[in-house]
Write a protein that holds these residues in place. Structure first.
Motif, PDB file in Angstrom:
ATOM      1  N   TYR A  46     -74.673  20.431 -12.100  1.00  0.00           N
ATOM      2  CA  TYR A  46     -75.863  19.606 -12.319  1.00  0.00           C
ATOM      3  C   TYR A  46     -75.490  18.124 -12.332  1.00  0.00           C
ATOM      4  N   SER A  47     -74.387  17.789 -13.002  1.00  0.00           N
ATOM      5  CA  SER A  47     -73.938  16.391 -13.032  1.00  0.00           C
ATOM      6  C   SER A  47     -73.587  15.902 -11.635  1.00  0.00           C
ATOM      7  N   ALA A  48     -72.906  16.738 -10.856  1.00  0.00           N
ATOM      8  CA  ALA A  48     -72.560  16.349  -9.490  1.00  0.00           C
ATOM      9  C   ALA A  48     -73.817  16.168  -8.642  1.00  0.00           C
ATOM     10  N   CYS A  49     -74.801  17.019  -8.850  1.00  0.00           N
ATOM     11  CA  CYS A  49     -76.067  16.901  -8.121  1.00  0.00           C
ATOM     12  C   CYS A  49     -76.769  15.591  -8.470  1.00  0.00           C
ATOM     13  N   MET A  50     -76.843  15.289  -9.758  1.00  0.00           N
ATOM     14  CA  MET A  50     -77.521  14.060 -10.184  1.00  0.00           C
ATOM     15  C   MET A  50     -76.737  12.810  -9.785  1.00  0.00           C
ATOM     16  N   ASP A  51     -75.414  12.892  -9.826  1.00  0.00           N
ATOM     17  CA  ASP A  51     -74.599  11.743  -9.413  1.00  0.00           C
ATOM     18  C   ASP A  51     -74.754  11.462  -7.922  1.00  0.00           C
ATOM     19  N   SER A  52     -74.951  12.498  -7.138  1.00  0.00           N
ATOM     20  CA  SER A  52     -75.090  12.308  -5.701  1.00  0.00           C
ATOM     21  C   SER A  52     -76.449  11.714  -5.335  1.00  0.00           C
ATOM     22  N   ALA A  53     -77.411  11.801  -6.245  1.00  0.00           N
ATOM     23  CA  ALA A  53     -78.743  11.242  -5.965  1.00  0.00           C
ATOM     24  C   ALA A  53     -78.680   9.726  -5.812  1.00  0.00           C
ATOM     25  N   GLY A  54     -77.788   9.077  -6.546  1.00  0.00           N
ATOM     26  CA  GLY A  54     -77.657   7.626  -6.444  1.00  0.00           C
ATOM     27  C   GLY A  54     -76.649   7.210  -5.390  1.00  0.00           C
ATOM     28  N   ASN A  55     -76.053   8.171  -4.740  1.00  0.00           N
ATOM     29  CA  ASN A  55     -75.042   7.912  -3.727  1.00  0.00           C
ATOM     30  C   ASN A  55     -75.700   7.480  -2.420  1.00  0.00           C
ATOM     31  N   ALA A  56     -75.024   6.640  -1.671  1.00  0.00           N
ATOM     32  CA  ALA A  56     -75.566   6.164  -0.400  1.00  0.00           C
ATOM     33  C   ALA A  56     -75.679   7.298   0.620  1.00  0.00           C
ATOM     34  N   ASN A  57     -74.896   8.351   0.448  1.00  0.00           N
ATOM     35  CA  ASN A  57     -74.924   9.474   1.391  1.00  0.00           C
ATOM     36  C   ASN A  57     -76.063  10.438   1.101  1.00  0.00           C
ATOM     37  N   GLY A  58     -76.760  10.283   0.008  1.00  0.00           N
ATOM     38  CA  GLY A  58     -77.868  11.166  -0.328  1.00  0.00           C
ATOM     39  C   GLY A  58     -77.441  12.288  -1.260  1.00  0.00           C
ATOM     40  N   ILE A  59     -78.381  13.154  -1.565  1.00  0.00           N
ATOM     41  CA  ILE A  59     -78.143  14.239  -2.509  1.00  0.00           C
ATOM     42  C   ILE A  59     -77.251  15.305  -1.883  1.00  0.00           C
ATOM     43  N   SER A  60     -76.309  15.793  -2.667  1.00  0.00           N
ATOM     44  CA  SER A  60     -75.431  16.871  -2.242  1.00  0.00           C
ATOM     45  C   SER A  60     -76.146  18.199  -2.478  1.00  0.00           C
ATOM     46  N   LEU A  61     -76.664  18.787  -1.427  1.00  0.00           N
ATOM     47  CA  LEU A  61     -77.421  20.026  -1.561  1.00  0.00           C
ATOM     48  C   LEU A  61     -76.554  21.169  -2.068  1.00  0.00           C
ATOM     49  N   GLY A  62     -75.273  21.157  -1.749  1.00  0.00           N
ATOM     50  CA  GLY A  62     -74.380  22.204  -2.225  1.00  0.00           C
ATOM     51  C   GLY A  62     -74.299  22.234  -3.736  1.00  0.00           C
ATOM     52  N   ASP A  63     -74.108  21.064  -4.327  1.00  0.00           N
ATOM     53  CA  ASP A  63     -74.037  20.984  -5.788  1.00  0.00           C
ATOM     54  C   ASP A  63     -75.377  21.330  -6.425  1.00  0.00           C
ATOM     55  N   CYS A  64     -76.464  20.866  -5.835  1.00  0.00           N
ATOM     56  CA  CYS A  64     -77.792  21.150  -6.389  1.00  0.00           C
ATOM     57  C   CYS A  64     -78.138  22.638  -6.281  1.00  0.00           C
ATOM     58  N   ASN A  65     -77.766  23.260  -5.167  1.00  0.00           N
ATOM     59  CA  ASN A  65     -78.001  24.698  -5.012  1.00  0.00           C
ATOM     60  C   ASN A  65     -77.153  25.496  -6.000  1.00  0.00           C
ATOM     61  N   GLU A  66     -75.895  25.070  -6.183  1.00  0.00           N
ATOM     62  CA  GLU A  66     -75.032  25.756  -7.144  1.00  0.00           C
ATOM     63  C   GLU A  66     -75.601  25.641  -8.559  1.00  0.00           C
ATOM     64  N   ALA A  67     -76.100  24.469  -8.923  1.00  0.00           N
ATOM     65  CA  ALA A  67     -76.706  24.282 -10.251  1.00  0.00           C
ATOM     66  C   ALA A  67     -77.924  25.185 -10.412  1.00  0.00           C
ATOM     67  N   GLU A  68     -78.716  25.326  -9.365  1.00  0.00           N
ATOM     68  CA  GLU A  68     -79.901  26.177  -9.429  1.00  0.00           C
ATOM     69  C   GLU A  68     -79.514  27.651  -9.603  1.00  0.00           C
ATOM     70  N   ILE A  69     -78.490  28.078  -8.887  1.00  0.00           N
ATOM     71  CA  ILE A  69     -78.022  29.466  -8.999  1.00  0.00           C
ATOM     72  C   ILE A  69     -77.470  29.725 -10.401  1.00  0.00           C
ATOM     73  N   LEU A  70     -76.668  28.789 -10.918  1.00  0.00           N
ATOM     74  CA  LEU A  70     -76.092  28.957 -12.257  1.00  0.00           C
ATOM     75  C   LEU A  70     -77.171  28.928 -13.333  1.00  0.00           C
ATOM     76  N   LYS A  71     -78.205  28.119 -13.149  1.00  0.00           N
ATOM     77  CA  LYS A  71     -79.299  28.087 -14.123  1.00  0.00           C
ATOM     78  C   LYS A  71     -80.019  29.431 -14.138  1.00  0.00           C
ATOM     79  N   ALA A  72     -80.179  30.068 -12.994  1.00  0.00           N
ATOM     80  CA  ALA A  72     -80.797  31.397 -12.946  1.00  0.00           C
ATOM     81  C   ALA A  72     -79.933  32.413 -13.685  1.00  0.00           C
ATOM     82  N   ARG A  73     -78.617  32.313 -13.548  1.00  0.00           N
ATOM     83  CA  ARG A  73     -77.708  33.211 -14.271  1.00  0.00           C
ATOM     84  C   ARG A  73     -77.767  32.964 -15.773  1.00  0.00           C
TER      85      ARG A  73
END
Length: 101
Positions: A46-73
């Motif tokens: 989740y932290s990596a997903c949120m940190d990538s939101a302010g990044n010039a390269n855009g949001i890291s979908l891999g980290d955001c998807n992993e956070a979503e999967i872990l939240k479901a678990r």
């Protein structure tokens, strides 16, 4: 003498089964190591997903998807988030749902 040892062993086995049954029926208490690793993984993703939101390269979908999967678990494991930060029995603001304060 052998009879006494057998009785002691049987008593210890019954006591052990009673403790296991009690912990299975009443899931309160601190989180297990497995649950803590799950929470740690979610927090990192989740932290990596949120940190990538302010990044010039855009949001890291891999980290955001992993956070979503872990939240479901985490939800499947019966853990809740302490949104108002009023509980003292949390690990990284997660606790077992339904436990008394």
């Amino acid at each position: 003498m052998i009879r006494t040892r057998i009785l002691i062993a049987a008593g210890a086995a019954i006591l052990l089964l009673a403790v296991i049954a009690a912990t299975a029926l009443f899931p309160g208490g601190p989180l297990s190591r497995k649950e803590m690793r799950l929470v740690d993984g979610f927090a990192a993703a989740y932290s990596a997903c949120m940190d990538s939101a302010g990044n010039a390269n855009g949001i890291s979908l891999g980290d955001c998807n992993e956070a979503e999967i872990l939240k479901a678990r985490i939800d499947e494991a019966g853990l809740c988030i302490d949104y108002d930060n009023t509980r003292q029995d949390t690990y990284e603001d997660f606790y077992r749902c339904g436990t008394p304060r």
